[in-house]
Write a protein that holds these residues in place. Structure first.
Motif, PDB file in Angstrom:
ATOM      1  N   UNK A 119     -11.756  -6.778  -8.265  1.00 49.34           N
ATOM      2  CA  UNK A 119     -12.690  -7.311  -7.273  1.00 49.34           C
ATOM      3  C   UNK A 119     -12.338  -8.756  -6.929  1.00 49.34           C
ATOM      4  N   UNK A 120     -11.872  -9.496  -7.908  1.00 48.34           N
ATOM      5  CA  UNK A 120     -11.456 -10.875  -7.683  1.00 48.34           C
ATOM      6  C   UNK A 120     -10.214 -10.905  -6.784  1.00 48.34           C
ATOM      7  N   UNK A 121      -9.286  -9.991  -7.028  1.00 50.79           N
ATOM      8  CA  UNK A 121      -8.064  -9.931  -6.232  1.00 50.79           C
ATOM      9  C   UNK A 121      -8.379  -9.581  -4.778  1.00 50.79           C
ATOM     10  N   UNK A 122      -9.284  -8.635  -4.572  1.00 48.47           N
ATOM     11  CA  UNK A 122      -9.680  -8.266  -3.214  1.00 48.47           C
ATOM     12  C   UNK A 122     -10.297  -9.461  -2.506  1.00 48.47           C
ATOM     13  N   UNK A 123     -11.129 -10.211  -3.212  1.00 47.14           N
ATOM     14  CA  UNK A 123     -11.800 -11.358  -2.597  1.00 47.14           C
ATOM     15  C   UNK A 123     -10.798 -12.452  -2.242  1.00 47.14           C
ATOM     16  N   UNK A 172      -7.624  -0.566   1.898  1.00 50.50           N
ATOM     17  CA  UNK A 172      -6.212  -0.798   1.594  1.00 50.50           C
ATOM     18  C   UNK A 172      -6.082  -1.870   0.517  1.00 50.50           C
ATOM     19  N   UNK A 173      -6.829  -2.948   0.674  1.00 53.50           N
ATOM     20  CA  UNK A 173      -6.769  -4.031  -0.318  1.00 53.50           C
ATOM     21  C   UNK A 173      -7.313  -3.578  -1.668  1.00 53.50           C
ATOM     22  N   UNK A 174      -8.351  -2.753  -1.641  1.00 52.53           N
ATOM     23  CA  UNK A 174      -8.918  -2.258  -2.890  1.00 52.53           C
ATOM     24  C   UNK A 174      -7.909  -1.381  -3.632  1.00 52.53           C
ATOM     25  N   UNK A 175      -7.153  -0.569  -2.880  1.00 58.41           N
ATOM     26  CA  UNK A 175      -6.139   0.268  -3.505  1.00 58.41           C
ATOM     27  C   UNK A 175      -5.065  -0.594  -4.163  1.00 58.41           C
ATOM     28  N   UNK A 176      -4.566  -1.588  -3.426  1.00 58.99           N
ATOM     29  CA  UNK A 176      -3.537  -2.468  -3.978  1.00 58.99           C
ATOM     30  C   UNK A 176      -4.051  -3.174  -5.222  1.00 58.99           C
ATOM     31  N   UNK A 177      -5.288  -3.654  -5.154  1.00 54.15           N
ATOM     32  CA  UNK A 177      -5.872  -4.357  -6.289  1.00 54.15           C
ATOM     33  C   UNK A 177      -5.998  -3.442  -7.501  1.00 54.15           C
ATOM     34  N   UNK A 178      -6.355  -2.194  -7.250  1.00 52.24           N
ATOM     35  CA  UNK A 178      -6.510  -1.246  -8.363  1.00 52.24           C
ATOM     36  C   UNK A 178      -5.176  -0.992  -9.048  1.00 52.24           C
ATOM     37  N   UNK A 179      -4.110  -0.869  -8.263  1.00 53.32           N
ATOM     38  CA  UNK A 179      -2.804  -0.571  -8.841  1.00 53.32           C
ATOM     39  C   UNK A 179      -2.177  -1.806  -9.483  1.00 53.32           C
ATOM     40  N   UNK A 180      -2.301  -2.946  -8.813  1.00 54.25           N
ATOM     41  CA  UNK A 180      -1.637  -4.165  -9.289  1.00 54.25           C
ATOM     42  C   UNK A 180      -2.537  -5.032 -10.148  1.00 54.25           C
ATOM     43  N   UNK A 181      -3.799  -4.705 -10.261  1.00 59.78           N
ATOM     44  CA  UNK A 181      -4.779  -5.643 -10.795  1.00 59.78           C
ATOM     45  C   UNK A 181      -4.921  -5.701 -12.295  1.00 59.78           C
ATOM     46  N   UNK A 212       0.828  -1.208   0.000  1.00 58.13           N
ATOM     47  CA  UNK A 212       0.000   0.000   0.000  1.00 58.13           C
ATOM     48  C   UNK A 212       0.867   1.265   0.000  1.00 58.13           C
ATOM     49  N   UNK A 213       1.877   1.303   0.849  1.00 59.18           N
ATOM     50  CA  UNK A 213       2.729   2.486   0.961  1.00 59.18           C
ATOM     51  C   UNK A 213       3.709   2.589  -0.210  1.00 59.18           C
TER      52      UNK A 213
END
Length: 250
Positions: A151-155, A136-145, A90-91
Motif C-alpha cells: 500500500x505504501x508503494x502504491x501511494x 496496475x500499480x497494485x499488481x506491481x506492488x504486490x509482486x515487487x513489494x 506490469x506485463x
C-alpha cells in the motif's frame, strides 16, 4: 552524462530491434484503400516490444525538450514515460512470475483494440476501455513489494504520477514555474539557462535509469539471461557515474 545517455540510447535501440526479431513480425492489414501494419497475434511479448520502442523515442524527445528549455513539455512527456515504465513492469512481471491474470488479458485486449471500426471517426462505435491505473500499480506492488509495504508503494507511485500530471493538465502551480525574471514574465520561448533547467536536467537521469530497468525486466521476460546481465552491468555503470549504488545489500 551526455556520453552515457548516448550509449544508453544506442543500447536500447539495439535491444528493441533485437527483441522485435524474436516475435512474429507485423503483417500488412487492409485499411481503406491502403494498408497498415499490425501484430495480428496480439501477444504480451509483442506488446512489450512496442512499449520499449515508445520509451526509447520518449527519452530522445525529453532530452531535446530539456536542451531547448521547454521544461513544461519535458515534464508532460515524463508523465507519459511513468506510465510506460509501469506498463512494462506490469506485463513483464506476469511472465517472469508466471502470473498472467484476467487483468493482463483485459489490458492486452484494450491495448490492441483499433481506434476506429467505421469509415469515419464519427461513425465509429469503438470505445477503448481504460484499464485502471490503480489496479496496475497494485499488481506491481504486490509482486515487487516484498521490501516495502504494497500500500505504501502504491501511494508513492500515485504521488509521483499526480505531481507530473500537473504538466499535462497545465495546473497553475506548474504553469507558474514558467514565470519569473526581471521584469517578471512568462518564458514562452523556453527556460534555457535558468535554475529550472538544471532541476529538470537532474530529473532526466531518473527517467533514463528507470528506462534501463524496464529494458532489463523485458530481457528477463524474454528469457534472455545474457541480455539481462548485460543491461544490469550497464545499469551499475550508470549508477556509478552518478554516485549511486542501488545494488541489493547483503
Amino acid at each position: 552524462m551526455e556520453r552515457l545517455y548516448d550509449q544508453a540510447l544506442a543500447n536500447m535501440e539495439r535491444t528493441v530491434h533485437g527483441l522485435a526479431q524474436r516475435v512474429s513480425p507485423p503483417q500488412s492489414v487492409p485499411y481503406k484503400d491502403s494498408f497498415v501494419f499490425r501484430y495480428v497475434e496480439r501477444t504480451l511479448h509483442q506488446a512489450l516490444v512496442q512499449k520499449l520502442a515508445r520509451i526509447l523515442t520518449g527519452l530522445r524527445a525529453a532530452r531535446l525538450l530539456l536542451e531547448n528549455g521547454l521544461l513544461q513539455e519535458q515534464g508532460a512527456l515524463q508523465r507519459i514515460l511513468d506510465e510506460l515504465h509501469e506498463d512494462v513492469s506490469f506485463l513483464a512481471l506476469a511472465v517472469i512470475y508466471d502470473d498472467h491474470t484476467p487483468l493482463h488479458q483485459a489490458y492486452l485486449d484494450a491495448f490492441y483494440e483499433e481506434e476506429f471500426d467505421a469509415e469515419t471517426a464519427l461513425e465509429s462505435t469503438q470505445k477503448r476501455p481504460m484499464i485502471s491505473r490503480q489496479k496496475i500499480r497494485a499488481y506491481i506492488a504486490r509482486i515487487e513489494g516484498a521490501a516495502l509495504d504494497p500500500s505504501r508503494r502504491v501511494e508513492l507511485t500515485r504521488t509521483i504520477s499526480k505531481a507530473y500530471s500537473g504538466f499535462i493538465h497545465a495546473a497553475s502551480p506548474h504553469v507558474m514555474d514558467m514565470y519569473g525574471g526581471n521584469p517578471p514574465r512568462f518564458h514562452v520561448q523556453g527556460m534555457k539557462g535558468t535554475e529550472r533547467q538544471q532541476e529538470h536536467r537532474e530529473d532526466l537521469w531518473n527517467y533514463f535509469y528507470r528506462s534501463i530497468v524496464a529494458f532489463a525486466l523485458t530481457a528477463k521476460a524474454f528469457g534472455d539471461d545474457a541480455l539481462f546481465a548485460q543491461i544490469q552491468q550497464f545499469s551499475r555503470e550508470f549508477e556509478r557515474q552518478r554516485g549511486k549504488d542501488y545494488a541489493p545489500k547483503p
